[in-house]
Design a protein around this motif. Sequence first.
Motif, PDB file in Angstrom:
ATOM      1  N   SER A  25       0.820  -1.214   0.000  1.00 17.72           N
ATOM      2  CA  SER A  25       0.000   0.000   0.000  1.00 17.72           C
ATOM      3  C   SER A  25       0.856   1.267   0.000  1.00 17.72           C
ATOM      4  O   SER A  25       0.693   2.146   0.844  1.00 17.72           O
ATOM      5  N   LEU A  26       1.783   1.328  -0.926  1.00 18.04           N
ATOM      6  CA  LEU A  26       2.673   2.489  -1.000  1.00 18.04           C
ATOM      7  C   LEU A  26       1.942   3.670  -1.620  1.00 18.04           C
ATOM      8  O   LEU A  26       1.304   3.537  -2.649  1.00 18.04           O
ATOM      9  N   ASN A  27       2.068   4.802  -0.972  1.00 18.93           N
ATOM     10  CA  ASN A  27       1.550   6.015  -1.594  1.00 18.93           C
ATOM     11  C   ASN A  27       2.745   6.883  -1.964  1.00 18.93           C
ATOM     12  O   ASN A  27       3.842   6.668  -1.501  1.00 18.93           O
ATOM     13  N   ILE A  62      24.729 -10.168  -1.423  1.00 22.86           N
ATOM     14  CA  ILE A  62      24.129  -8.973  -2.030  1.00 22.86           C
ATOM     15  C   ILE A  62      22.608  -9.074  -1.980  1.00 22.86           C
ATOM     16  O   ILE A  62      21.919  -8.101  -1.666  1.00 22.86           O
ATOM     17  N   GLN A  63      22.077 -10.263  -2.241  1.00 21.43           N
ATOM     18  CA  GLN A  63      20.626 -10.491  -2.162  1.00 21.43           C
ATOM     19  C   GLN A  63      20.112 -10.152  -0.767  1.00 21.43           C
ATOM     20  O   GLN A  63      19.097  -9.478  -0.615  1.00 21.43           O
ATOM     21  N   LEU A  64      20.820 -10.598   0.248  1.00 22.30           N
ATOM     22  CA  LEU A  64      20.420 -10.331   1.634  1.00 22.30           C
ATOM     23  C   LEU A  64      20.446  -8.834   1.928  1.00 22.30           C
ATOM     24  O   LEU A  64      19.526  -8.302   2.561  1.00 22.30           O
ATOM     25  N   ALA A  65      21.482  -8.148   1.464  1.00 24.50           N
ATOM     26  CA  ALA A  65      21.577  -6.696   1.681  1.00 24.50           C
ATOM     27  C   ALA A  65      20.397  -5.974   1.026  1.00 24.50           C
ATOM     28  O   ALA A  65      19.802  -5.067   1.620  1.00 24.50           O
ATOM     29  N   VAL A  66      20.035  -6.392  -0.182  1.00 25.30           N
ATOM     30  CA  VAL A  66      18.902  -5.786  -0.900  1.00 25.30           C
ATOM     31  C   VAL A  66      17.597  -6.078  -0.166  1.00 25.30           C
ATOM     32  O   VAL A  66      16.781  -5.176   0.059  1.00 25.30           O
ATOM     33  N   GLU A  67      17.400  -7.332   0.235  1.00 26.47           N
ATOM     34  CA  GLU A  67      16.172  -7.701   0.952  1.00 26.47           C
ATOM     35  C   GLU A  67      16.036  -6.931   2.263  1.00 26.47           C
ATOM     36  O   GLU A  67      14.945  -6.470   2.609  1.00 26.47           O
ATOM     37  N   ASN A  68      17.141  -6.788   2.990  1.00 28.35           N
ATOM     38  CA  ASN A  68      17.104  -6.039   4.252  1.00 28.35           C
ATOM     39  C   ASN A  68      16.750  -4.579   4.017  1.00 28.35           C
ATOM     40  O   ASN A  68      15.972  -3.986   4.765  1.00 28.35           O
ATOM     41  N   LYS A  69      17.306  -4.003   2.978  1.00 28.63           N
ATOM     42  CA  LYS A  69      17.033  -2.596   2.666  1.00 28.63           C
ATOM     43  C   LYS A  69      15.566  -2.415   2.270  1.00 28.63           C
ATOM     44  O   LYS A  69      14.904  -1.473   2.725  1.00 28.63           O
ATOM     45  N   LEU A  70      15.037  -3.343   1.467  1.00 31.20           N
ATOM     46  CA  LEU A  70      13.629  -3.269   1.074  1.00 31.20           C
ATOM     47  C   LEU A  70      12.722  -3.462   2.292  1.00 31.20           C
ATOM     48  O   LEU A  70      11.743  -2.733   2.460  1.00 31.20           O
ATOM     49  N   GLU A  71      13.069  -4.410   3.146  1.00 33.70           N
ATOM     50  CA  GLU A  71      12.281  -4.668   4.355  1.00 33.70           C
ATOM     51  C   GLU A  71      12.242  -3.428   5.250  1.00 33.70           C
ATOM     52  O   GLU A  71      11.188  -3.050   5.758  1.00 33.70           O
ATOM     53  N   ASP A  72      13.396  -2.796   5.431  1.00 30.24           N
ATOM     54  CA  ASP A  72      13.463  -1.560   6.224  1.00 30.24           C
ATOM     55  C   ASP A  72      12.536  -0.501   5.640  1.00 30.24           C
ATOM     56  O   ASP A  72      11.816   0.183   6.358  1.00 30.24           O
ATOM     57  N   TYR A  73      12.578  -0.361   4.331  1.00 33.04           N
ATOM     58  CA  TYR A  73      11.768   0.648   3.667  1.00 33.04           C
ATOM     59  C   TYR A  73      10.274   0.374   3.866  1.00 33.04           C
ATOM     60  O   TYR A  73       9.514   1.270   4.221  1.00 33.04           O
ATOM     61  N   GLU A 123       8.820  -1.432   6.186  1.00 29.42           N
ATOM     62  CA  GLU A 123       8.450  -1.255   7.590  1.00 29.42           C
ATOM     63  C   GLU A 123       8.278   0.218   7.922  1.00 29.42           C
ATOM     64  O   GLU A 123       7.342   0.600   8.608  1.00 29.42           O
ATOM     65  N   MET A 124       9.187   1.044   7.416  1.00 28.92           N
ATOM     66  CA  MET A 124       9.105   2.485   7.658  1.00 28.92           C
ATOM     67  C   MET A 124       7.806   3.051   7.068  1.00 28.92           C
ATOM     68  O   MET A 124       7.145   3.871   7.686  1.00 28.92           O
ATOM     69  N   LYS A 125       7.434   2.582   5.893  1.00 25.55           N
ATOM     70  CA  LYS A 125       6.241   3.082   5.225  1.00 25.55           C
ATOM     71  C   LYS A 125       4.962   2.686   5.928  1.00 25.55           C
ATOM     72  O   LYS A 125       3.951   3.351   5.797  1.00 25.55           O
ATOM     73  N   GLN A 126       4.989   1.585   6.672  1.00 27.21           N
ATOM     74  CA  GLN A 126       3.775   1.112   7.345  1.00 27.21           C
ATOM     75  C   GLN A 126       3.548   1.784   8.690  1.00 27.21           C
ATOM     76  O   GLN A 126       2.506   1.611   9.307  1.00 27.21           O
ATOM     77  N   LYS A 127       4.529   2.549   9.147  1.00 23.15           N
ATOM     78  CA  LYS A 127       4.397   3.222  10.446  1.00 23.15           C
ATOM     79  C   LYS A 127       3.591   4.490  10.318  1.00 23.15           C
ATOM     80  O   LYS A 127       3.481   5.103   9.325  1.00 23.15           O
TER      81      LYS A 127
END
Length: 156
Positions: free
Chosen positions: A74-76, A139-150, A152-156
């Motif tokens: 649900s990104l705006n 590299i995959q893990l770094a990308v996944e972590n960065k996306l997950e952080d993003y 999570e931040m958007k859902q707050k």
Amino acid sequence: MSMLNDKIPINSSEIAIQSFCNFIDGFARQGTYKMNVIQIMLNRGFEDWFHPLSADVIAKEYYDLVRKQSEEHSLNGIAKIFQELFSQKEIERHLNSLPFKALTTESPKTGKSPFENANGKLIVREKYCIPTKQAHAAIQLAVENKLEDYFEMKQK
């Protein structure tokens, strides 16, 4: 002596991979665009992930990925071009002006970019072109972590 020589490439590879992951980690959480481009590269598999990438080739895959993330999370505030029907030309322009440019820009926070832009293609610098499962997974893990952080931040 040969044992020492055997270890040097491993160490330089490990340093390069750590540097690449630190580069990813250093990005501000401002959007998924850069991570999506790297994700599309990684989707090619551990032996091919670092091959040059051009906007025309990945435009549709990139568009579909952004739309999918937008719906799932649900990104705006998503760019208008992703709210409209797919336009090859518009997505190519977006890729070249935003994620490709951002991925090749050096900053005090992320240091020298592992990417360069040559003839309209996003290219991984030679020292980072490591065709191993370990490099790919890190590299995959770094990308996944960065996306997950993003997300999570958007859902707050």
